[in-house]
Design an enzyme around this catalytic site. Structure first.
Site, short mmCIF file in Angstrom:
data_model
loop_
_atom_site.label_atom_id
_atom_site.label_comp_id
_atom_site.label_asym_id
_atom_site.label_seq_id
_atom_site.Cartn_x
_atom_site.Cartn_y
_atom_site.Cartn_z
N GLU A 92 -5.05 0.58 -7.99
CA GLU A 92 -4.19 1.70 -7.62
C GLU A 92 -2.87 1.68 -8.38
O GLU A 92 -2.32 0.63 -8.65
CB GLU A 92 -3.84 1.61 -6.14
CG GLU A 92 -5.05 1.65 -5.27
CD GLU A 92 -4.71 1.39 -3.82
OE1 GLU A 92 -3.56 1.64 -3.41
OE2 GLU A 92 -5.60 0.92 -3.11
N CYS A 105 4.54 2.34 -9.60
CA CYS A 105 4.22 1.06 -8.97
C CYS A 105 2.87 0.64 -9.52
O CYS A 105 1.87 1.34 -9.37
CB CYS A 105 4.19 1.24 -7.46
SG CYS A 105 3.75 -0.25 -6.59
N CYS A 112 -6.47 -9.24 -4.08
CA CYS A 112 -5.42 -10.27 -3.99
C CYS A 112 -5.94 -11.38 -3.10
O CYS A 112 -6.71 -11.13 -2.17
CB CYS A 112 -4.16 -9.64 -3.36
SG CYS A 112 -2.74 -10.74 -3.28
N CYS A 116 -1.74 -12.28 3.00
CA CYS A 116 -0.68 -11.80 3.89
C CYS A 116 -1.30 -10.95 4.99
O CYS A 116 -2.12 -10.07 4.71
CB CYS A 116 0.37 -10.99 3.13
SG CYS A 116 1.19 -11.93 1.83
N CYS A 119 -1.10 -6.89 4.99
CA CYS A 119 -1.31 -6.17 3.73
C CYS A 119 -2.77 -5.78 3.53
O CYS A 119 -3.68 -6.57 3.79
CB CYS A 119 -0.83 -7.03 2.57
SG CYS A 119 -1.02 -6.25 0.97
N CYS A 336 0.09 -0.30 -0.36
CA CYS A 336 -0.70 -1.16 -1.24
C CYS A 336 -2.13 -1.34 -0.77
O CYS A 336 -2.37 -1.77 0.34
CB CYS A 336 -0.12 -2.56 -1.28
SG CYS A 336 1.59 -2.60 -1.63
N1 SAH Z 1 2.34 -10.07 -4.23
C1 SAH Z 1 3.62 -9.49 -4.52
C2 SAH Z 1 3.59 -8.05 -4.98
C3 SAH Z 1 2.63 -7.11 -4.30
S1 SAH Z 1 2.99 -6.65 -2.63
C4 SAH Z 1 4.51 -9.65 -3.32
O1 SAH Z 1 4.08 -10.18 -2.31
O2 SAH Z 1 5.67 -9.29 -3.39
C5 SAH Z 1 4.36 -5.58 -2.81
C6 SAH Z 1 5.21 -5.42 -1.57
O3 SAH Z 1 4.56 -4.61 -0.58
C7 SAH Z 1 5.51 -6.74 -0.90
O4 SAH Z 1 6.86 -6.80 -0.51
C8 SAH Z 1 4.58 -6.68 0.28
O5 SAH Z 1 4.98 -7.57 1.26
C9 SAH Z 1 4.67 -5.23 0.67
N2 SAH Z 1 3.64 -4.77 1.61
C10 SAH Z 1 2.39 -5.22 1.73
N3 SAH Z 1 1.75 -4.61 2.75
C11 SAH Z 1 2.62 -3.73 3.28
C12 SAH Z 1 2.56 -2.81 4.37
N4 SAH Z 1 1.46 -2.67 5.11
N5 SAH Z 1 3.67 -2.07 4.63
C13 SAH Z 1 4.79 -2.20 3.87
N6 SAH Z 1 4.90 -3.06 2.85
C14 SAH Z 1 3.83 -3.83 2.55
#
Ligand code: SAH
Length: 349
Positions: A92, A105, A112, A116, A119, A336
């Site tokens: 994406e 972005c 990944c 987390c 996410c 994401c």
């Molecule tokens: N792996 C890297 C970059 C990709 S995630 C990182 O962790 O920073 C990019 C951003 O989107 C990160 O800050 C992540 O925590 C956030 N993110 C992931 N899922 C999300 C969600 N459901 N709502 C808002 N932000 C989210």
């Protein structure tokens, strides 16, 4: 066997073409077609002699992937694309037309494996790393859209799916390539890389002397909660992540951005706001507060406006430098990994 040349630097392309006896200025012409004029077909490169165009077609391919889904948000300012490569891996990219310029972005990996809990990108694990060319393809497909309005891409955030610091060389190749004048001419200061906190790679990046912005995903002010939300924290503890970020700020003289998603009744109480303020005290930092984008597979909600107000009031009182992320494109699964997952689900039905 034909070879893909999309994503090569000018020098790499010169080296590639040299044994064939092509003059070096041809390489310059070709990269301009590819990276500035969005032309992905040798036959259409009209300033090259016809026999050369034929020769190139016989020897090389230009692989940019196909946009298989394109969604425009109601606000007309956010466009999300799903780009599929020859092995059917799909990623994406989001284009956001903001008042201060066009931002994109970009994803750095297909899926990944950071795990987390909030996410969507990590739900199906990691499929593979993206190449420099595949990241550039995302940027150029977005550039095509704004070119119609005589605009350009001004900012790139590497904040899509994936952990960019676990695909270090390809990501650095991408950053250096988009910065080139013959490519997209993006200033390093207009590039942001977001990480979950891979300490050795944060330090390595600091030593590159590239003035890009480093963004650190914090999401919790203490190890216990952070480890629960972000398994990477078990390996790379918060205190050490902060030290690595300090090192980055010191080396590059750039302010670090810290991302903090607000999740209802999990990381949004008053004590946590104070702990967050303590953590950022005396640091060169911008804090980005992001009300969570709820992911359907997960049970996390946004705090109520009242809870959010209370949390932010603490930050105000403590003089924390923060902004609240403006939402764009939630109606098109712009968070994401959501679009790719919807696509994978549909494929499996
Ligand atoms: N792996 C890297 C970059 C990709 S995630 C990182 O962790 O920073 C990019 C951003 O989107 C990160 O800050 C992540 O925590 C956030 N993110 C992931 N899922 C999300 C969600 N459901 N709502 C808002 N932000 C989210």
């Amino acid at each position: 066997m034909t070879k893909n040349i999309f994503g090569l630097t000018l020098t790499e392309l010169k080296n590639e073409l040299q044994p064939g006896g092509f003059p070096p200025f041809r390489a310059k012409q070709i990269v301009e077609w590819l990276y500035q004029k969005n032309t992905y077909d040798f036959a259409a490169m009209t300033n090259l002699p016809l026999p050369l165009r034929q020769q190139l077609t016989d020897l090389y391919t230009i692989e940019t992937g196909d946009v298989i889904v394109k969604r425009e948000a109601k606000d007309k300012r956010t466009t999300k694309m799903l780009l599929e490569f020859t092995d059917k891996a799909a990623v994406e990219t989001v284009l956001m037309r903001q008042n201060y310029g066009n931002s994109i972005c970009v994803s750095s990996q297909v899926g990944c494996n950071m795990g987390c809990t909030f996410c969507a990108s990590t739900l199906n694990g990691l499929q593979r790393n993206l190449t420099t060319g595949e990241m550039l393809a995302q940027a150029l497909k977005s550039q095509e859209l704004v070119r119609k309005d005589n605009e350009r891409i001004n900012n790139i955030v590497i904040m899509g799916s994936g952990e960019p610091l676990l695909n270090y060389d390809n990501v650095l190749g991408f950053i250096r390539l988009v910065h080139e004048k013959y490519c997209m001419d993006i200033g390093y200061r207009n590039i942001t890389l977001s990480t979950s906190g891979i300490i050795p790679m944060m330090r390595k990046l600091a030593d590159e002397d590239l003035p890009i912005t480093l963004s650190v995903s914090l999401h919790a002010p203490d190890d216990e909660l952070r480890s629960q939300l972000m398994p990477v924290n078990k390996r790379y503890k918060l205190e050490n992540v902060m030290k690595a970020a300090d090192y980055y700020a010191e080396k590059t003289k750039r302010r670090i951005t810290y991302e903090y998603i607000l999740i209802n009744e999990l990381n949004d109480n008053i004590a946590q706001a104070h702990a967050l303020a303590d953590l950022l005290r005396n640091r060169l930092a911008n804090l980005n507060i992001i009300p969570i984008n709820p992911v359907k597979e997960r049970n996390f909600d946004r705090p109520s406006p009242q809870r959010m107000k209370t949390f932010l009031a603490v930050l105000d009182k403590r003089h924390v430098n923060y902004t609240v992320r403006k939402e764009m494109g939630t109606d098109i699964d712009a968070a994401c990994g959501q679009l790719r997952n919807a696509y994978l689900d549909a494929e499996n039905e």
